[in-house]
Motif scaffolding. Structure first.
Motif, short mmCIF file in Angstrom:
data_model
loop_
_atom_site.label_atom_id
_atom_site.label_comp_id
_atom_site.label_asym_id
_atom_site.label_seq_id
_atom_site.Cartn_x
_atom_site.Cartn_y
_atom_site.Cartn_z
N ASP A 1 -5.11 -20.80 4.83
CA ASP A 1 -3.46 -20.89 3.85
C ASP A 1 -3.57 -21.37 2.77
O ASP A 1 -2.83 -20.03 1.44
CB ASP A 1 -3.26 -22.71 4.21
N ILE A 2 -4.66 -20.97 2.04
CA ILE A 2 -5.30 -20.74 0.44
C ILE A 2 -5.09 -19.43 0.06
O ILE A 2 -4.44 -17.92 -0.19
CB ILE A 2 -6.52 -21.19 -0.50
N LEU A 3 -5.38 -18.20 0.93
CA LEU A 3 -5.44 -16.63 1.27
C LEU A 3 -3.89 -16.44 1.75
O LEU A 3 -4.21 -14.82 1.06
CB LEU A 3 -6.55 -15.97 1.67
N ALA A 4 -2.92 -17.16 2.43
CA ALA A 4 -2.05 -15.93 3.18
C ALA A 4 -1.22 -16.75 1.98
O ALA A 4 -0.04 -15.75 1.92
CB ALA A 4 -1.98 -17.12 3.82
N GLU A 5 -1.76 -17.92 0.87
CA GLU A 5 -0.08 -18.32 -0.04
C GLU A 5 0.79 -16.94 -1.41
O GLU A 5 2.01 -16.94 -0.94
CB GLU A 5 -0.46 -19.55 -0.93
N PRO A 6 -0.48 -16.32 -1.42
CA PRO A 6 0.59 -14.90 -1.78
C PRO A 6 0.95 -13.69 -1.66
O PRO A 6 1.95 -13.68 -2.04
CB PRO A 6 -1.43 -14.93 -2.89
N MET B 1 4.85 -7.82 -11.09
CA MET B 1 3.80 -7.63 -11.62
C MET B 1 2.74 -8.15 -11.31
O MET B 1 1.60 -7.46 -11.88
CB MET B 1 4.29 -6.42 -13.45
N ARG B 2 2.91 -9.31 -11.25
CA ARG B 2 1.45 -10.06 -10.76
C ARG B 2 0.86 -9.66 -9.51
O ARG B 2 -0.23 -9.11 -9.63
CB ARG B 2 1.29 -11.58 -10.29
N ARG B 3 1.71 -8.45 -8.64
CA ARG B 3 0.57 -8.47 -7.80
C ARG B 3 -0.78 -7.06 -8.35
O ARG B 3 -1.71 -7.06 -7.56
CB ARG B 3 1.69 -7.57 -6.89
N HIS B 4 -0.43 -6.56 -9.04
CA HIS B 4 -1.43 -5.59 -9.89
C HIS B 4 -2.76 -6.59 -10.92
O HIS B 4 -3.21 -5.01 -11.04
CB HIS B 4 -0.12 -4.46 -10.83
N MET B 5 -2.45 -7.30 -11.50
CA MET B 5 -3.34 -7.90 -12.48
C MET B 5 -3.57 -8.97 -11.41
O MET B 5 -2.29 -10.59 -11.73
CB MET B 5 -2.21 -7.69 -13.53
N LEU C 1 -19.48 -5.57 -7.94
CA LEU C 1 -19.44 -3.94 -7.84
C LEU C 1 -18.86 -3.03 -6.58
O LEU C 1 -18.92 -2.44 -6.58
CB LEU C 1 -21.65 -3.97 -8.11
N THR C 2 -19.48 -4.09 -5.47
CA THR C 2 -19.46 -3.01 -4.30
C THR C 2 -17.96 -3.44 -4.21
O THR C 2 -17.90 -2.32 -3.66
CB THR C 2 -19.86 -4.67 -3.32
N LEU C 3 -16.52 -4.12 -4.31
CA LEU C 3 -15.35 -4.25 -4.47
C LEU C 3 -15.09 -3.44 -5.33
O LEU C 3 -14.31 -2.56 -5.15
CB LEU C 3 -15.45 -5.22 -4.29
N GLN C 4 -15.44 -3.08 -6.09
CA GLN C 4 -15.42 -2.52 -7.93
C GLN C 4 -15.31 -0.98 -7.34
O GLN C 4 -14.09 -0.23 -7.47
CB GLN C 4 -16.06 -2.42 -8.97
N LYS C 5 -16.15 -0.79 -6.66
CA LYS C 5 -16.74 0.61 -6.22
C LYS C 5 -15.57 1.24 -5.12
O LYS C 5 -14.97 2.20 -5.06
CB LYS C 5 -17.88 1.00 -5.73
N GLU C 6 -16.00 0.17 -4.14
CA GLU C 6 -14.40 0.59 -2.59
C GLU C 6 -13.15 0.69 -2.92
O GLU C 6 -12.35 1.29 -2.00
CB GLU C 6 -15.06 -0.76 -1.98
N LEU C 7 -12.91 -0.51 -3.67
CA LEU C 7 -11.76 -0.45 -3.86
C LEU C 7 -10.64 0.21 -5.32
O LEU C 7 -9.35 -0.14 -4.88
CB LEU C 7 -10.86 -2.17 -3.66
N LYS C 8 -11.54 0.41 -5.71
CA LYS C 8 -11.17 1.50 -6.82
C LYS C 8 -10.56 0.13 -8.49
O LYS C 8 -9.52 0.67 -8.62
CB LYS C 8 -10.58 2.61 -7.02
N LEU C 9 -11.46 -1.26 -8.27
CA LEU C 9 -11.22 -2.18 -9.24
C LEU C 9 -11.10 -1.42 -11.14
O LEU C 9 -12.60 -1.59 -10.71
CB LEU C 9 -11.60 -3.43 -8.06
N LEU D 1 -3.42 -9.56 -2.79
CA LEU D 1 -2.47 -8.26 -2.99
C LEU D 1 -2.64 -7.01 -3.54
O LEU D 1 -2.00 -5.81 -3.75
CB LEU D 1 -1.66 -9.32 -3.71
N SER D 2 -4.15 -6.31 -3.30
CA SER D 2 -4.44 -4.68 -3.44
C SER D 2 -4.39 -5.18 -5.09
O SER D 2 -3.78 -3.94 -4.94
CB SER D 2 -3.92 -3.99 -2.97
N PRO D 3 -4.85 -5.86 -6.41
CA PRO D 3 -4.54 -5.42 -7.30
C PRO D 3 -5.27 -4.04 -8.47
O PRO D 3 -5.98 -4.30 -7.53
CB PRO D 3 -5.21 -6.62 -7.77
N GLU D 4 -5.14 -3.43 -8.84
CA GLU D 4 -5.46 -2.83 -10.03
C GLU D 4 -7.06 -3.05 -10.84
O GLU D 4 -7.53 -2.70 -11.25
CB GLU D 4 -4.91 -1.20 -10.28
#
Length: 310
Positions: free
Chosen positions: A107-112, A84-88, A190-198, A163-166
């Motif tokens: 490495d930080i960005l690749a860890e998840p 479930m962590r992938r989504h939240m 704000l931009t990320l919310q519109k582009e990725l539907k967050l 992980l492309s969360p919602e």
């Protein structure tokens, strides 16, 4: 039947403080709709971050339930919760302490990705994340101390998006930054919310920034929500005396000295017996000290917990 993205039902969290019990989050019921930003505001220590971390099960709840897209995450096993962590995800307040100083940015960005998607191509996704937050690709070999505060927060945001969360809990993501950088990070969110539907739960105490970001606002005091409604309605027609005082504390050009609360907040270890705000409220009556008000609808979609309103 409509299912909200996130619904919490009588969620509560207590901590042991010596021989006493601190109820940091009193039973709270709240719904967050897909695609919206719900801002959670209040003074420091009122329980905002506790709510955000408890609904993600970073803190195990003392009671209550959390549902994500109809699934009760408070009932999940550790293995199910990991999936479930992938989504939240969460963006922490301090970009200095939330990044491992011994790991490179790559490495930080690749860890998840290594934890949840071990067979996927990591480097391509890392470059995509850097592009999303407007950082150059050549920074993957550098360490967190080589970046400014604003750049570090962009890295924290990129990690939360890996992980492309919602749904993302934004735990005061701009309060530790210089004022000149805060607007840039807010615009990025704000931009990320519109582009990725967050969908965001945006925790803050800066009401001026909340005006820009929020669709709805929930006001928290001593571990419980005392007012909730559409952002425009809350900001222009606040009903609860605490919300009114919060708004009056915002400095303005024609009033650079904001009004101050006349009393210090009570200890959360010894909250008032009636309305939690009664000891500081300039309008409190006898009933306010004897009985606790419930959230009641005072306008369409707008609720407040105050005896003076009904």
């Amino acid at each position: 039947m409509y299912t909200p993205l996130l619904h919490i039902e009588k969620l509560e969290k207590s901590f042991r403080v010596g021989k006493q019990t601190l109820q940091a989050l009193k039973p709270t019921t709240l719904t967050i709709r897909s695609g919206e930003t719900l801002a959670l505001v209040g003074e420091s220590g009122c329980g905002k971050s506790t709510l955000g971390r408890t609904l993600l099960r970073l803190y195990e709840p003392t009671g209550g339930k959390v549902f994500f897209k109809g699934c009760e995450i408070t009932a999940l096993s550790p293995r199910e919760l990991k999936a479930m962590r992938r989504h939240m995800q969460i963006i922490f307040q301090d970009p200095f302490s939330s990044l491992n100083p011994r790991m490179t940015i790559g490495d930080i960005l690749a860890e998840p990705l290594k934890i949840h998607l071990p067979k996927s191509p990591h480097q391509k996704r890392v470059f995509e994340l850097l592009d999303l937050v407007n950082l150059p690709k050549n920074c993957i070999g550098r360490f967190p101390h080589e970046f400014s505060g604003g750049q570090r927060q962009r890295i924290v945001i990129a990690r939360a998006l890996a992980l492309s969360p919602e749904f993302i809990v934004c735990d005061e993501p701009i309060s530790a930054l210089d004022v000149s950088i805060q607007a840039q990070i807010a615009n990025l969110l704000l931009t990320l919310q519109k582009e990725l539907k967050l969908t965001y739960l945006f925790i803050a105490h800066d009401l001026a920034m909340v005006k820009v970001l929020a669709n709805r606002i929930a006001v928290m005091y001593l571990g419980e929500i005392v007012e909730i409604g559409p952002a425009e309605e809350i900001l222009t027609h606040p009903k609860h005396p605490y919300t009114q005082l919060l708004l009056s504390s915002i400095p303005e050009l024609n009033n650079p000295t904001p009004s101050l609360f006349s009393f210090e907040p009570p200890s959360p270890l010894k909250p008032p017996s009636g309305c939690p705000f009664s000891t500081r409220c300039p309008k409190a009556g006898l009933q306010c000290f004897q009985k606790k008000p419930c959230l009641e609808e005072v306008a369409p979609g707008h609720s407040a917990a105050c005896f003076l309103l009904y």
